[in-house]
Design a protein around this motif. Sequence first.
Motif, short mmCIF file in Angstrom:
data_model
loop_
_atom_site.label_atom_id
_atom_site.label_comp_id
_atom_site.label_asym_id
_atom_site.label_seq_id
_atom_site.Cartn_x
_atom_site.Cartn_y
_atom_site.Cartn_z
N SER A 3 137.91 16.24 -22.15
CA SER A 3 137.33 17.29 -22.99
C SER A 3 136.71 16.69 -24.24
O SER A 3 136.89 15.51 -24.55
CB SER A 3 138.40 18.31 -23.36
OG SER A 3 139.46 17.67 -24.04
N LEU A 5 136.15 17.51 -28.46
CA LEU A 5 136.39 18.32 -29.64
C LEU A 5 135.07 18.53 -30.37
O LEU A 5 134.31 17.58 -30.56
CB LEU A 5 137.36 17.63 -30.61
CG LEU A 5 138.78 17.31 -30.13
CD1 LEU A 5 139.57 16.69 -31.28
CD2 LEU A 5 139.49 18.55 -29.62
N ILE A 31 136.44 22.04 -27.01
CA ILE A 31 137.51 22.58 -27.86
C ILE A 31 136.99 22.70 -29.28
O ILE A 31 136.89 21.71 -30.01
CB ILE A 31 138.76 21.69 -27.81
CG1 ILE A 31 139.22 21.53 -26.36
CG2 ILE A 31 139.87 22.28 -28.68
CD1 ILE A 31 140.35 20.54 -26.18
N LEU A 86 144.88 16.32 -32.70
CA LEU A 86 144.24 17.14 -31.67
C LEU A 86 143.77 16.30 -30.49
O LEU A 86 143.84 16.73 -29.34
CB LEU A 86 143.09 17.94 -32.28
CG LEU A 86 143.52 19.08 -33.20
CD1 LEU A 86 142.36 19.57 -34.06
CD2 LEU A 86 144.11 20.23 -32.39
N ALA A 89 146.83 15.66 -28.54
CA ALA A 89 147.35 16.86 -27.88
C ALA A 89 146.50 17.30 -26.71
O ALA A 89 147.01 17.93 -25.76
CB ALA A 89 147.46 18.00 -28.91
N THR A 90 145.21 16.99 -26.73
CA THR A 90 144.29 17.48 -25.71
C THR A 90 143.82 16.41 -24.73
O THR A 90 143.27 16.73 -23.68
CB THR A 90 143.04 18.09 -26.37
OG1 THR A 90 142.36 17.07 -27.14
CG2 THR A 90 143.42 19.24 -27.30
N ALA A 92 141.37 14.48 -25.42
CA ALA A 92 139.92 14.48 -25.57
C ALA A 92 139.37 13.05 -25.52
O ALA A 92 140.00 12.10 -26.02
CB ALA A 92 139.52 15.14 -26.89
N PRO A 174 139.50 24.49 -21.95
CA PRO A 174 140.53 23.63 -21.35
C PRO A 174 141.55 24.46 -20.59
O PRO A 174 141.67 25.68 -20.80
CB PRO A 174 141.15 22.97 -22.59
CG PRO A 174 140.99 23.97 -23.68
CD PRO A 174 139.66 24.64 -23.41
N ARG A 176 144.66 24.20 -21.02
CA ARG A 176 145.70 24.54 -21.99
C ARG A 176 145.17 24.26 -23.39
O ARG A 176 144.67 23.17 -23.66
CB ARG A 176 146.97 23.73 -21.73
CG ARG A 176 148.15 24.11 -22.62
CD ARG A 176 149.43 23.44 -22.12
NE ARG A 176 149.32 21.99 -22.20
CZ ARG A 176 149.65 21.27 -23.28
NH1 ARG A 176 150.11 21.88 -24.36
NH2 ARG A 176 149.54 19.96 -23.28
N TRP A 177 145.28 25.25 -24.28
CA TRP A 177 144.78 25.09 -25.64
C TRP A 177 145.83 24.44 -26.52
O TRP A 177 147.03 24.69 -26.35
CB TRP A 177 144.43 26.46 -26.23
CG TRP A 177 143.20 27.07 -25.65
CD1 TRP A 177 143.14 28.00 -24.66
CD2 TRP A 177 141.84 26.79 -26.02
NE1 TRP A 177 141.83 28.31 -24.37
CE2 TRP A 177 141.00 27.58 -25.20
CE3 TRP A 177 141.25 25.94 -26.96
CZ2 TRP A 177 139.63 27.57 -25.29
CZ3 TRP A 177 139.87 25.92 -27.06
CH2 TRP A 177 139.08 26.72 -26.24
N PRO A 178 145.41 23.61 -27.49
CA PRO A 178 146.38 23.04 -28.43
C PRO A 178 146.85 24.10 -29.43
O PRO A 178 146.26 25.18 -29.54
CB PRO A 178 145.57 21.95 -29.14
CG PRO A 178 144.16 22.43 -29.08
CD PRO A 178 144.04 23.15 -27.75
#
Length: 235
Positions: A3, A5, A31, A86, A89-90, A92, A174, A176-178
């Motif tokens: 993904s 950001l 995101i 972030l 967590a993602t 990215a 995504p 699942r979102w952070p």
Amino acid sequence: MASTLVWFRRDLRLQDNPALRAAATHGGAIIPVYIHDVAAEGNWPAGAPSRWWLHHSLLALEAALRERGSRLILARGDSMTEIRRLVAATGAGAVAWNRRIEPAGGAQDAAIRGDLQQHGLAVEICNAGLLHEPESIVNRQGGPYQVFTPYWRACLALKVGAPIRLAAGSIPAPSRWPRSLGLDELRLLSSWAPAPNSGWETGEAAAARRLRAFSTHSIERYAEERDLPAADATS
């Protein structure tokens, strides 16, 4: 596919947003993120009216993103620290944002870009607030202009790109979102608020309406009324 950001700063809009377009070219989920970084403003923190405007602009941006199947992740604190969090967590693989040209903003851009690239992320820094990059307008000696009129002529000779249109449809989300703060947790609002009849309208749609009104009516009187702040004729 990893993904991307998209770090929103003073560009709280979906249309004509180069960073959002750059994220789309990477493929994968997008995101959207806003980080309220008070320390980054240095000696020029925003006053109560600006914070009120920011609060309601973020509310409008969140609504616009929800309409496209996305959402806005909110964070507070040091921008580099929050972007690192972030990314972790993602998962990215890229971060895109629109540059700020003032010295503090430029220094922050350079520091965050260097940190992210050092950790293997792709970085896209775009121009969203100016018709031309400042360093692209130089005199015959390759330096900055010292007199306005030659500078203005040089600007007029350069082509201006067409506004970037965001295609209709959903923004890839995504699986699942952070974690995100609530807007009230940014603590932007105070006891100050504009008068009920002030006419203040926040958000991208309101800005587009103002632009259409200026282009249709006020621009015809601009030469005569541009120095009159009380007239609805300034740009």
